[in-house]
Design a protein around this motif. Sequence first.
Motif, PDB file in Angstrom:
ATOM      1  N   PRO A 181       3.765  -0.323  -0.695  1.00  0.00           N
ATOM      2  CA  PRO A 181       3.698  -1.709  -1.179  1.00  0.00           C
ATOM      3  C   PRO A 181       3.364  -1.735  -2.673  1.00  0.00           C
ATOM      4  CG  PRO A 181       2.373  -1.418   0.788  1.00  0.00           C
ATOM      5  CD  PRO A 181       2.772  -0.056   0.333  1.00  0.00           C
ATOM      6  N   ARG A 182       3.926  -2.690  -3.344  1.00  0.00           N
ATOM      7  CA  ARG A 182       3.612  -2.848  -4.765  1.00  0.00           C
ATOM      8  C   ARG A 182       2.154  -3.231  -4.941  1.00  0.00           C
ATOM      9  NH1 ARG A 182       8.665  -6.055  -6.271  1.00  0.00           N
ATOM     10  NH2 ARG A 182      10.077  -4.310  -6.168  1.00  0.00           N
ATOM     11  N   TYR A 215       8.267  -3.268  -2.027  1.00  0.00           N
ATOM     12  CA  TYR A 215       7.655  -1.940  -1.960  1.00  0.00           C
ATOM     13  C   TYR A 215       8.634  -0.903  -2.451  1.00  0.00           C
ATOM     14  CZ  TYR A 215      10.320  -1.376   2.321  1.00  0.00           C
ATOM     15  OH  TYR A 215      11.323  -1.295   3.231  1.00  0.00           O
ATOM     16  N   LYS A 216       8.093   0.240  -2.787  1.00  0.00           N
ATOM     17  CA  LYS A 216       8.952   1.361  -3.183  1.00  0.00           C
ATOM     18  C   LYS A 216       9.041   2.313  -2.012  1.00  0.00           C
ATOM     19  CE  LYS A 216       6.905   0.949  -7.698  1.00  0.00           C
ATOM     20  NZ  LYS A 216       5.659   1.361  -8.338  1.00  0.00           N
ATOM     21  N   ILE A 220      -1.104   1.435   2.718  1.00  0.00           N
ATOM     22  CA  ILE A 220       0.062   2.295   3.002  1.00  0.00           C
ATOM     23  C   ILE A 220       0.208   2.463   4.517  1.00  0.00           C
ATOM     24  CG2 ILE A 220       1.091   4.595   2.708  1.00  0.00           C
ATOM     25  CD1 ILE A 220      -0.359   4.828   0.044  1.00  0.00           C
ATOM     26  N   LYS A 221      -0.920   2.680   5.178  1.00  0.00           N
ATOM     27  CA  LYS A 221      -0.870   2.852   6.637  1.00  0.00           C
ATOM     28  C   LYS A 221      -0.341   1.605   7.324  1.00  0.00           C
ATOM     29  CE  LYS A 221      -4.197   5.083   8.855  1.00  0.00           C
ATOM     30  NZ  LYS A 221      -5.580   5.526   9.211  1.00  0.00           N
ATOM     31  N   ALA A 222      -0.808   0.452   6.838  1.00  0.00           N
ATOM     32  CA  ALA A 222      -0.373  -0.805   7.467  1.00  0.00           C
ATOM     33  C   ALA A 222       1.124  -1.032   7.255  1.00  0.00           C
ATOM     34  CB  ALA A 222      -1.167  -1.973   6.900  1.00  0.00           C
ATOM     35  N   ALA A 223       1.570  -0.755   6.020  1.00  0.00           N
ATOM     36  CA  ALA A 223       2.983  -1.002   5.702  1.00  0.00           C
ATOM     37  C   ALA A 223       3.900  -0.101   6.521  1.00  0.00           C
ATOM     38  CB  ALA A 223       3.224  -0.795   4.215  1.00  0.00           C
ATOM     39  N   ASN A 224       3.371   1.061   6.893  1.00  0.00           N
ATOM     40  CA  ASN A 224       4.203   2.026   7.612  1.00  0.00           C
ATOM     41  C   ASN A 224       3.824   2.146   9.085  1.00  0.00           C
ATOM     42  OD1 ASN A 224       5.936   3.417   5.411  1.00  0.00           O
ATOM     43  ND2 ASN A 224       3.889   3.183   4.529  1.00  0.00           N
TER      44      ASN A 224
END
Length: 444
Positions: free
Chosen positions: A441-442, A396-397, A421-425
Amino acid sequence: MRWYSMLVTRMRWFLFATAMLTIKYALAAPVINSIEGIRVWPAPENTRIVFDLKSKPEYKYFSLDKPNRLVIDFANTKNNTALAALAKNDPRIKLFRTSSAKAKSSTRLVLELNKSFQLTIFPLAPAGQYGNRLVIDLYDKQRPAKVTSKPKVNLGDIVIGIDAGHGGEDPGSIGAQGTYEKRVTLAIAKKLKKLIDKEKGMKAVLIRTGDYYVDLNRRTSLARKKNVDFLVSIHADAFRTPGPHGSSVWVVTKKRAESELSRWLVNREKKSELLGGGGGVIKNTSDSHLALALADMSKEHSLGVSFGVANNVIAQLKKITKLHKKTPQNGNFAVLKSSDIPSILVETGFISNHREEKNLTWSKHQQALANAIHQGIRNYFMAHPLTGSYFAAIGYKKHKVRSGESLSVLAQRYQISMAKIKAANNLKSNQLRIGQTLKIPRAG
Ligand SMILES: [Zn+2]
């Protein structure tokens, strides 16, 4: 004069010997011991049988085959324990029964076994709530493949070892309401395993799966056999007064543990070895429970990972519980010098604190703790993926939120769904803060 002095010497010797015999006889007069309880702890690789005795056991034992039996003679001992139901839930023992002993004052116990086992027998001195004990471990000769084989992992899965502290004879800390640390730690461990197994790119293995004791060296060797990338040990704290509360996360360093609490913790965990028992381990009282997760961190990498995960887990715990310590705590519990598995030890709360004891038995709170530990570990390994892992592949960036940027704007810019995005964060709402760093995430 010579014969006379010799006679006196002989007479003196005779009197002395008679006196000694009398003393010896007095000492040997049957001190009646008794078996006051028998506990059976089946584990994946062994069954532990613990006899509670009124005083120090005097015993002899031997094995017989066709059919396989273990015979134990307790000298000058009565049996006050019902034997009928003891073997009910054990896969290795068919039956406990008595048989006539050679000496009238003795008790002969016969354990009818399913097959022959590797055997260890050792007495344990009184410790904690226990008095004199005799411990028998029946080990499977060929360890089941289930335990020693590598876990089924997909290529790229990070394997997290979850070690529920204590177990079996060793209850860990006991709360005022009778809560056993060993039960709390296993409940949280099982919940954590579920969460990790659901996460793509991660896989969890439990070091202890039931209510039995695993000695400390065995815990790390199990972790190694199961190819564990990271080990998290779960405990609940206790102190001699009910005041202290909150969670803390421990990592090991070579530095001495300086705070009074950490010294006290180490002593307490030493005691758990005595409660749980273990042949060679008992002698080596420098072994401590904390040490199992807190492997020797001689490798910089290992230490870095441990601290990194510890910080992430603390950040998550902070949302759901008070913190006893706001930063990772160092402990000098370098017993397991051979282990280079990065690890943390989470003290989930104080069982000696009335409110936290209640919370720790509450399934919802256990779940919240498991969530926090899971998210902490995941966040770390997403940000610092292991080479070749799934997380490294997806990557991810980082994005620092500027004024005017919303979740939908970012989703559009990076061509990814808002949900991802919400899940990744680990975001609960769509609200963003200016200056907040997001992991993106990419796409694909
Ligand atoms: Zn503990």
